[in-house]
Enzyme design. Sequence first.
Site: not given
Length: 441
Positions: A170, A264
Amino acid sequence: MKEFSIVIAGGGSTYTPGIVMMLLDNLDRFPIKTLKLYDNDAERQAVLGEAIEIVLKEKAPQIEYLYTTDPEVAFTDVDFCFAHIRTGKFKMRELDEKIPLKHGVVGQETCGPGGIAYGMRSIRDMIELIDFMEKYSPDCWMLNYSNPAAIVAEACRVLRPNSKVLNICDMPVGTLRRMSQIIGLTPKDLEVRYFGLNHFGWWTSVKDKAGNEYLPQIRDYVAEHGYLTQVEVDTQHMDQSWQETHKKAKDLLAVDPRFLPNTYLKYYFYPDYVVEHSNPEYTRANEVINGREKDVFSTARTIIEKGTSKGSEFSIGSHATFIVDLACAIAFNTHERMIMIVENNGAIANFDDDAMVEVPCIVGSDGPEPLAQGKIPEFQRALMYQQVTVEKLVVQAYIEGSYQKLWQALTLSKTVPSAKVAKEILNDLIEANKEYWPELK
């Protein structure tokens, strides 16, 4: 319209109620005949299972519903398995984060040593779920969004190459929502080009349906504000630690201003910064335990106590509509365009065919067809090759029970400074994961 039978594997997850609410919100396009919850922790699942039963009686009494710890009951006669499992639960997540931090290394649940530890725990349970599914409902599709998605996807590729498993995350969906807020459109208005691995990628184009390119406009905004937006409607990524992560995107962009980065990458580009700004006594796991975990279970208990969901509703997991989009694409052959984790096979021209990459795909009833992203620059290719090798070594270490390969995986991770530190962390992780990992020799 056909009605579908679904099992949610990980019925005791804090995300389960939000996903059920989201499914109820989408019954017009994805009708449900039967909904089952499956978990190996009966006590934990029972709290959510009972509360969800009350919600369904009030909102959709026509849906047959049950929750169970029996795999045969759970997986018989189902069309879709939605999988979001967490082997070791939050207790082990806390150790995944705190053990590396003790050694001055990034403590995160999907990146670096924490992700490797979590991956080693997840493989056995994921393969077991696939085997249950294939035994009791051979035509069923698994929509897997369990973390750490990259390692899980690689394990599925190696151990169950012909299984009907769709791996999706997601995170690109959440970031695209923020991009759409920046330019005043909705995610559905946009078509993107993207390449990378899970939690490790870059957007190279963000266009509307008319073909107008918004990447330069978004890039200018991100260079100043990161992905922080004024319209804060993303209920999933709102905690303080996430706000910091969205802000840090401006420093990720600076490393290569041509492309918009996945947030990330912060753990790989700025591990020293992350460690400096981490509290080894109170990590993201504690934030979730004291936040989402507490809120969801307290809502469930209130619903059970009152015998009604009126006045204490579960919130809809709006971020999770991508799950319905994916299920509809398979069920109705909609050719939805979605970013998925698939075997490369030429999608990125100058990257290994057997790497599990994250790229836009057209999804129909035969599964995802990756869209060609062409050749990627040397900098990104080298980073991806290093990271995909880490993921492959983890899966090999699991299959072979190899201490050496897991040590190599940790040593190769960009978050770990040396083989010495990698070995120290590995020894601590082995001790912590005794009841979950295969024995390593």
